[in-house]
Scaffold this motif. Structure first.
Motif, PDB file in Angstrom:
ATOM      1  N   GLN A  26       0.812  -1.214   0.000  1.00 40.54           N
ATOM      2  CA  GLN A  26       0.000   0.000   0.000  1.00 40.54           C
ATOM      3  C   GLN A  26       0.845   1.264   0.000  1.00 40.54           C
ATOM      4  OE1 GLN A  26      -4.162  -0.570   1.360  1.00 40.54           O
ATOM      5  NE2 GLN A  26      -3.109  -1.153   3.250  1.00 40.54           N
ATOM      6  N   SER A  61      -7.593   6.228  -0.188  1.00 42.58           N
ATOM      7  CA  SER A  61      -7.445   4.810   0.147  1.00 42.58           C
ATOM      8  C   SER A  61      -8.679   4.372   0.919  1.00 42.58           C
ATOM      9  CB  SER A  61      -6.183   4.586   0.991  1.00 42.58           C
ATOM     10  OG  SER A  61      -6.035   3.216   1.308  1.00 42.58           O
ATOM     11  N   HIS A 104      -7.499   3.900  -4.414  1.00 41.37           N
ATOM     12  CA  HIS A 104      -6.837   2.643  -4.035  1.00 41.37           C
ATOM     13  C   HIS A 104      -7.707   1.895  -3.039  1.00 41.37           C
ATOM     14  CE1 HIS A 104      -3.809  -0.223  -2.685  1.00 41.37           C
ATOM     15  NE2 HIS A 104      -4.082   0.146  -1.438  1.00 41.37           N
ATOM     16  N   ASP A 119      -7.787  -0.774   0.024  1.00 46.61           N
ATOM     17  CA  ASP A 119      -7.204  -1.629   1.050  1.00 46.61           C
ATOM     18  C   ASP A 119      -8.139  -2.834   1.139  1.00 46.61           C
ATOM     19  OD1 ASP A 119      -6.582  -2.998   3.367  1.00 46.61           O
ATOM     20  OD2 ASP A 119      -6.337  -1.221   4.603  1.00 46.61           O
TER      21      ASP A 119
END
Length: 421
Positions: A137, A203, A236, A238
């Protein structure tokens, strides 16, 4: 992290018992696995305002804790992979049966075939195996920051980036995290729209672990994707627990991931591997990710053992998840029927959920041990003090560790905790 709603120090203090770390008399002693793998690295700074006598129950050695836990035939929290060496033997035997050869710094048919399998499954051009999710990440966020020259990352207040990585995003990559939205719900499109800072990336955790596995609705998730695309903000995921989200959405993993610029998935959470993660994205992004993996020191001489640990379990693990979610729904219904217990979320959305009880973490820990001895059911890893005085929480996750015990018997064993309240 600066957040008036929930500081990092407060979070770690209030959740130390959930990790099991304060079951031991000193910080120099290793904390037992509380059945929640991603909590293993949480350090306890102590419980502010709690007298020392209350915060220090009768010492329990790690050996005693593990012996008691392993003596149970069923476990409501996730049980850790055996650490007695047998797992490594199984990996080697599996590789021999598959007639696999090792890799050199990630270059090898077996590793690359597994990377392609994950890229295809998630609907991306390419993938790169990483030793850890933290590394994966950080690399994604760094690439986006360099490309946009904007070093601000939008995150949920409970993001792994700000709670569990010792500020690596800031110290290693000079990124700045901005909390979007409240702690009490998943991150939404409106949070991105209302952000006061210019964002280089966002994220998003799917599902949100510290909300008991909560997810955005499908419509909310699509709106979040559209908003980030329209604002030219890289999105993005997670996806440490992405695997458990599929039954809720009822769509393919590729459909869930479509619209994200990159996705990280874990191979020790739920899959049960000894470690490792995968970062997926477009071809140029992954090419650059491999350079950053090398810069992070993650280009191990042999990655094949980690990959094999995931690959040999992967298909069976994903096949089992819908059954785990179904059991979690039944189990939470039974537990929540007792008015003294609160389950979050309700109804459950994945195979994970949090349970809230009134009482003392120390008393519940002793009662948990008693249930383990008498019923041979491990009903909780630990109990974390919440922000509400006198209310504690514990995290449960239905997995293969629940075994063949019935949902009714599992709920009955858990509710025996209330005998100590």
């Amino acid at each position: 992290m600066k957040d008036s709603r929930f500081s990092r120090a407060e979070f770690l203090g209030l959740t130390s018992l959930l990790a099991g770390s304060t079951l031991f008399p000193t910080r120099s002693q290793a904390a037992p696995d509380g059945g929640t793998p991603s909590l293993r690295t949480v350090k306890s700074p102590g419980l502010a305002g709690v007298p020392a006598a209350e915060a220090a129950p009768k010492p329990v050695s790690q050996a005693e804790y593990e012996q008691l836990r392993k003596g149970c035939t069923a476990s409501l929290p996730v049980a850790s992979t055996s650490d007695d060496g047998a797992e490594y033997v199984r990996i080697g035997e599996w590789m021999q049966r598959q007639k696999l050869t090792s890799d050199f710094y990630g270059n090898g048919d077996f590793v690359q075939a597994f990377e392609k399998k994950l890229a295809d499954l998630l609907g991306f051009e390419d993938a790169c195996f990483m030793p850890t999710g933290t590394m994966a990440q950080l690399i994604a966020l760094r690439i986006y920051a360099d490309a946009s020259n904007v070093r601000t990352v939008g995150v949920h207040p409970s993001s792994h980036h700000v709670l569990h990585e010792d500020d690596a995003y800031s110290v290693l990559h000079q990124l700045r995290a901005v909390n979007l939205g409240p702690w009490t719900r998943p991150l939404l499109a409106e949070d991105v729209v209302q952000a006061r800072d210019t964002l280089g990336s966002v994220s998003v955790e799917l599902p949100v672990r510290w909300l008991g596995g909560q997810l955005q609705t499908w419509e909310q998730l699509q709106e979040l994707k559209r908003t980030c695309r329209d604002k030219k903000v890289k999105l993005h995921m997670d996806g440490a627990r992405l695997w458990e989200s599929q039954p809720f959405y009822g769509r393919s993993y590729a459909d869930i991931c479509k619209g994200f610029d990159s996705v990280y998935v874990s191979f020790y959470k739920m899959v049960g591997g000894i470690g490792g993660a995968m970062l997926v994205g477009n071809r140029d992004f992954i090419k650059e990710s491999r350079v950053w993996r090398h810069r992070h020191g993650g280009n191990l001489f042999h990655l094949a053992p980690l990959v094999a640990s995931a690959a040999m379990r992967f298909d069976a693990a994903l096949t089992a998840i819908p059954g785990y979610v179904k059991r979690a729904k039944a189990l939470t219904t039974l537990i929540a029927a007792d008015s003294r217990v609160t389950v979050l979320p309700q109804p459950v959305q994945t195979n994970m959920f949090h349970v809230f009880l009134r009482g003392s973490p120390q008393v519940y820990s002793r009662q948990r041990d008693r249930i383990a001895r008498e019923d041979r059911v491990w009903v909780a890893g630990g109990f974390g003090q919440t922000r509400v005085p006198g209310v504690v929480s514990t995290e449960l996750q239905v997995s293969e560790g629940l075994g063949s015990i019935s949902d009714a018997d599992a709920a009955r064993a858990f509710l025996r905790l209330l005998e100590a309240a």
